[in-house]
Design an enzyme around this catalytic site. Structure first.
Site, PDB file in Angstrom:
ATOM      1  N   VAL A 101      30.441  36.665  33.721  1.00  0.00           N
ATOM      2  CA  VAL A 101      31.171  37.398  32.684  1.00  0.00           C
ATOM      3  C   VAL A 101      31.222  36.585  31.391  1.00  0.00           C
ATOM      4  O   VAL A 101      31.993  36.890  30.482  1.00  0.00           O
ATOM      5  CB  VAL A 101      32.606  37.749  33.178  1.00  0.00           C
ATOM      6  CG1 VAL A 101      32.536  38.789  34.292  1.00  0.00           C
ATOM      7  CG2 VAL A 101      33.369  36.514  33.660  1.00  0.00           C
ATOM      8  N   HIS A 117      29.547  42.499  36.546  1.00  0.00           N
ATOM      9  CA  HIS A 117      30.992  42.278  36.674  1.00  0.00           C
ATOM     10  C   HIS A 117      31.711  42.329  35.330  1.00  0.00           C
ATOM     11  O   HIS A 117      32.819  41.839  35.210  1.00  0.00           O
ATOM     12  CB  HIS A 117      31.265  40.944  37.385  1.00  0.00           C
ATOM     13  CG  HIS A 117      30.862  40.945  38.834  1.00  0.00           C
ATOM     14  ND1 HIS A 117      30.797  39.814  39.606  1.00  0.00           N
ATOM     15  CD2 HIS A 117      30.496  41.967  39.656  1.00  0.00           C
ATOM     16  CE1 HIS A 117      30.417  40.129  40.838  1.00  0.00           C
ATOM     17  NE2 HIS A 117      30.219  41.435  40.887  1.00  0.00           N
ATOM     18  N   CYS A 125      42.149  48.134  27.666  1.00  0.00           N
ATOM     19  CA  CYS A 125      43.531  48.529  27.949  1.00  0.00           C
ATOM     20  C   CYS A 125      43.599  49.057  29.379  1.00  0.00           C
ATOM     21  O   CYS A 125      42.772  49.873  29.789  1.00  0.00           O
ATOM     22  CB  CYS A 125      43.975  49.615  26.971  1.00  0.00           C
ATOM     23  SG  CYS A 125      45.611  50.258  27.389  1.00  0.00           S
TER      24      CYS A 125
END
Ligand code: OAD
Length: 245
Positions: A101, A117, A125
């Site tokens: 990531v 991932h 959000c």
């Protein structure tokens, strides 16, 4: 460490190469892996910090882990092994599928990167799903404040947490790429976290040769992997690109 001639020949003859990378790819860029000595899961129990239920119960606690990851990634520079993967595009590498990531493949300029991932470079959000650049919220993140969406709900990094499915489109592309490839380089992953861990097997069953690059034996060494080259990702990939030139 010598790369066996057989592997160099296999790479030379391949037309459609895919690289599947894990946390070990970024170790030499200063990013801690998850498992093993010095791994993140030694310091942070994943069920307590990285599970979606844990985040919803106590976002502040999960953000202790996210803050550390974001901080590490912000300062990380891709090592020469990343550049070697870009060089391999001249020799048939089509795509990089990554479980990482940290965004380092994109930062290096790899032309097609599938982030299985997700990415720390975006916040999402947890309620309305709107996304923002993480960089916009660095002050709050460094001040130990959990960033909030304008809608009032908490932001989380745009990564897959335990208890969540992988992004459908990314997984679908990864499956297609593995089925079409004739060679998969599996680099720096323990190959135990599913569904990503199923990709080498799927590729092999579709006829691909599997070459693993890792500092240690893994779950695919000796069966799914046709060849395992023991060594750090930076050294092995740099040498492989040099051999091909
Ligand atoms: P792991 O931490 O499980 O495994 C890292 C692998 O890299 C191990 O097999 C090490 O032997 C190897 N390694 C370490 N240093 C290396 C180096 N310099 N060069 C090459 N290999 C090296 O990481 P992943 O397999 O990527 O998921 O973990 C998979 C997923 O588990 C992660 O994406 C993360 C984690 O939970 C989520 O957070 C959803």
């Amino acid at each position: 460490m010598k790369i066996p001639d057989k592997v160099i020949e296999t790479v030379r003859n391949a037309q459609n190469i895919v690289a599947l990378t894990g946390a070990g790819m970024s170790v030499e860029s200063g990013i801690a892996p998850f498992r093993g000595k010095g791994g993140l899961w030694e310091r942070f129990d994943p069920e307590k910090y990285a599970h979606i239920d844990a985040f919803r119960k106590d976002p502040q606690k999960s953000w202790e882990l996210f803050r550390l990851q974001i901080e590490e990634v912000t300062h990380a520079v891709p090592h020469t092994g990343y550049h070697a993967l870009v060089t391999l595009e001249r020799y048939g590498l089509k795509s990089v599928i990554t479980q990482n990531v940290d965004g380092l493949h994109k930062k290096t300029g790899s032309r097609d990167v599938v982030e299985l991932h997700g990415t720390l470079s975006k916040l999402r959000c947890d309620d309305c799903s709107s996304r923002k650049d993480t960089l916009e919220y660095m002050d709050q993140i460094y001040n130990n404040t959990v960033p909030k969406c304008p809608c009032g709900a908490y932001f989380r990094p745009d990564v897959v947490m335990f208890g969540e499915p992988l992004p459908t489109e990314a997984m679908q592309r990864a499956l297609e790429l593995c089925c079409e490839s004739d060679l998969v380089l599996v680099i720096g992953t323990s190959s135990i976290v599913y569904p990503a861990a199923s990709l080498p097997d799927i590729a092999r069953n579709s006829g691909a040769v599997i070459v693993e690059i890792n500092t240690s034996k893994t779950a695919i060494t000796g069966h799914t992997a046709h060849h395992t080259i023991y060594g750090g990702a930076e050294t092995v990939l740099t040498r492989l690109a040099d051999e091909l030139r």
